[in-house]
Scaffold this active site. Structure first.
Site, short mmCIF file in Angstrom:
data_model
loop_
_atom_site.label_atom_id
_atom_site.label_comp_id
_atom_site.label_asym_id
_atom_site.label_seq_id
_atom_site.Cartn_x
_atom_site.Cartn_y
_atom_site.Cartn_z
N ASP B 107 12.25 43.21 -9.99
CA ASP B 107 13.38 42.41 -9.54
C ASP B 107 12.86 41.06 -9.04
OD1 ASP B 107 16.04 41.94 -9.08
OD2 ASP B 107 16.04 42.82 -7.08
N HIS B 114 20.57 31.49 -3.35
CA HIS B 114 20.45 32.78 -2.68
C HIS B 114 19.25 32.80 -1.73
CE1 HIS B 114 20.34 37.11 -1.98
NE2 HIS B 114 19.11 37.14 -2.45
N GLU B 178 24.02 43.26 -5.04
CA GLU B 178 23.39 42.04 -5.53
C GLU B 178 23.78 41.91 -7.01
OE1 GLU B 178 19.16 41.99 -4.53
OE2 GLU B 178 19.69 41.18 -2.56
N GLU B 180 23.33 40.63 -10.47
CA GLU B 180 22.15 40.11 -11.17
C GLU B 180 22.30 40.25 -12.68
OE1 GLU B 180 18.41 41.38 -9.67
OE2 GLU B 180 19.12 41.63 -7.61
N ASP B 210 22.05 45.49 -7.92
CA ASP B 210 20.92 46.01 -7.14
C ASP B 210 21.42 46.31 -5.72
OD1 ASP B 210 18.24 46.60 -6.53
OD2 ASP B 210 17.94 44.59 -5.73
N ARG B 214 21.07 46.29 3.95
CA ARG B 214 20.45 45.16 4.67
C ARG B 214 19.84 45.56 6.00
NH1 ARG B 214 19.78 41.99 0.43
NH2 ARG B 214 21.76 41.54 -0.62
N GLN B 217 16.61 47.26 5.25
CA GLN B 217 15.70 46.23 4.76
C GLN B 217 15.09 45.41 5.90
OE1 GLN B 217 17.58 43.72 1.82
NE2 GLN B 217 15.77 42.45 1.47
N LYS B 230 16.36 49.42 -1.14
CA LYS B 230 16.74 49.15 -2.53
C LYS B 230 16.58 50.36 -3.43
CE LYS B 230 16.63 44.45 -2.13
NZ LYS B 230 17.58 43.52 -2.74
N THR B 234 20.12 51.51 -8.40
CA THR B 234 20.34 50.24 -9.07
C THR B 234 21.22 50.55 -10.28
OG1 THR B 234 18.12 49.51 -8.44
CG2 THR B 234 19.21 48.28 -10.21
#
Lengths: 387, 387
Positions: B107, B114, B178, B180, B210, B214, B217, B230, B234
């Site tokens: 990734d 961003h 996310e 992507e 993804d 948070r 994280q 994460k 996904t």
């Protein structure tokens, strides 16, 4: 007397009948007996036969603990017999290849000594450990597609590094090793694996050298972690020692200073008293003690899956660099040379900070086995080629 | 008039004859035509036939660009014909599964908007971009074994988060998306892939969500990057749009402020004018513009392999969250709600900062196609289940 006559196949040798690691040679799946390999596809192994017919350990990894235990019991019987069973075929071990399809590769960071050493070098003004370190086993995903079997030559990586006038590009000048212990997963795909069930998902143990380019790492790793500094190559031993071989090597892990969250507690000792030997061009440069690791593999696996992530057969996770409290117990050149500031000596009179082209690194390891025997982890060897 | 009568199979629709994305339904490998799937194994495809017989795209990914081009040309001919060819079978698309075996999943972090937004929130006192950001496409490895096909329910992950009295454990309270764009690799295994050769190693393009926790994280990511935040899931679209479908969507990437190292320079424009739509429970909450990404996929692939790491068929790499300069162009809730401080409104009158249980997120995307047509990327949809 066993029918297998091999000077390495005795209980005082690392690959005697107490060890019996699995690998894959040119002719198929095999178990290592001393310095030879016993082919499995031609042996009478009853219900286990079907799992050893391919050219990898993949089917065996999927089979799960009951099959692993039955197969090991059967093989112990066979190798201890006085006459060769029907179909027994001993072949050389030197054609051993990468024995399984690597699923996901996760690398942990579970040696407190290593983490503190690195922290002191990289963040001299702060606490050597980040605040999370004693609360969870820190780890990250590595590149599964570049896990190579022992013996594979390692090409020095190119990459971006800090320079006085901005980043420069070229061969790494701080190529390093990381001496680690790796765990090969098997059994059913599972999430939320508890510490009490984690061992059921671990087929066996192998040495890992997580080659690292420290200059590339220093420039790239913020904010998302190591990437090209690690992804060029990770070496693993060709023979996977079954977890069951470590039954008497189990020790408690060193205590952590804080209470752990329930999912990381463990009522069984799952540290392992493995001692690694790191040789550079035939000089022993370190003997990292795995029993010093703060986080055990069952805690690592419980953590890795507590968020609902699944573990599947072929997943590989490694301990992180194994370093002990003493200087000659450090599992990386970064630590052995203290960031390149304190070169260390080899027997040929030369000195090293980081790896030079042509250098050969060899990791081996042993643990106590039952009845005073010694359990071995197969070597991980690699020679550095120029970029 | 094509023999395929499907209201979605026209050039002004995203899955008309200009797109022809590949996927795998219950009956095998197929190409999407509007809202139906055309099975490939029963069609006469000449030398391409052998690559579409299995129950995944794996053989096709290995086959490489010459086969991909030949197959696409043949299929364009077939779907534009006025009568159904021998063996043509149209089946529903709703059984589509994960279409290929994911090798390594990488990734990236290639949207400047961003990265700056996240930097401003997480490091308010420093430069929003780390110094390396404009010199190399930052990326990290994710978990390949938890890449799921669109439609898979997403269970809210448990994990450790910061608390006032030390870390606490429980369901993530800051579950995010996310948005992507992902690139699916194929062709021969290769290292040191140049920017001019990189497109030969990319089979096609798919949307990726993804999912990110948070709070997990923020506590775990130092010093080795995101891990459990994460790795739980996904999501990827079920249909891979061939790279060749984007021939007229190619645009230059926005310039970077510094000279790039040679291996990252590129004499062809490989930005892609894809516009993503992010829907939450039927409210459009953002339209992130992929053309704003600072690093193209050819630069990402060149970077990923410049250290000698190989790319192999089935490897997946994603762009990183796509965010544009405008508020309604942000591809994560973290940005849309500015770290949870500015809730945003949905059409039903409710507000959101992060995801609630039961929420459904749907990503779709289009790009300009030849002759004024529109090229589609298949939806990625996921509903959040409670922990």
């Amino acid at each position: 007397m066993s029918w297998i006559s091999d000077p390495g196949f005795t209980e005082d040798q690392p690959f005697g009948p107490q060890t019996l690691p699995y690998g894959v040679v040119a002719d198929g799946v095999a178990v290592r007996v001393g310095d030879q390999a016993l082919l499995l596809k031609t042996l009478g192994l009853g219900k286990c036969t079907e799992f050893v017919q391919g050219d990898s350990l993949d089917d065996l990894l999927k089979a799960g603990r009951p099959v692993w235990s039955a197969l090991r019991a059967k093989l112990r019987e066979i190798v201890r017999g006085t006459s060769a069973p029907k179909g027994a075929e001993l072949v050389p071990i030197d054609t051993a290849k990468l024995p399984f399809t690597v699923g996901d590769y996760v690398d942990f960071y579970s040696s407190r000594h290593h983490a503190e050493n690195v922290g002191r070098m990289f963040r001299p003004d702060g606490d050597p450990l980040t605040p999370n370190w004693t609360h969870l086993p820190i780890g990250y995903h590595g590149r599964a597609g570049t896990v190579y079997v022992s013996g594979t030559e390692i090409t020095r990586p190119n990459g971006q590094k800090r320079g006085s006038e901005g980043p420069k590009f070229g061969p790494s000048e701080r190529l390093d090793i990381e001496a680690e212990v790796g765990f090969v997963c098997g059994g059913p795909r599972a999430a939320n694996v508890s510490t009490s069930r984690a061992a059921e998902h671990v087929f066996g143990v192998a040495l890992v050298n997580d080659w690292s380019a420290r200059d590339i790492q220093a420039w790239e790793y913020q904010p998302l972690g190591p990437f090209l500094a690690k992804s060029f190559a990770t070496s693993i031993g060709a023979w996977i020692t079954p977890l069951e071989a470590f039954s008497v090597a189990r020790v408690p892990t060193p205590p952590l200073p804080n209470k752990l969250h329930d999912y990381l507690t463990c009522d069984q000792p799952w540290g392992l008293d493995i001692t690694i030997t790191v040789e550079l061009n035939d000089t022993i440069v370190a003997r990292p003690p795995f029993r010093e690791m703060s986080w055990s593999f069952v805690q690592q696996l419980a953590h890795m899956t507590v968020n609902g992530a699944t573990v599947r057969p072929g997943d590989l996770f490694a301990s992180g660099t194994v370093s002990g409290p003493e200087k000659d117990e450090r599992g990386s050149f970064l630590e052995l040379s203290w960031g390149g500031k304190e070169p260390f000596k080899l027997d040929d009179g030369s000195t090293r900070t980081f790896l030079e082209d042509g250098d050969t690194v060899r990791l081996t390891a042993t643990a106590p086995g039952e009845g005073g025997s010694v359990v071995g982890l197969a070597e991980v060897v690699g020679t550095v080629r120029s970029a």
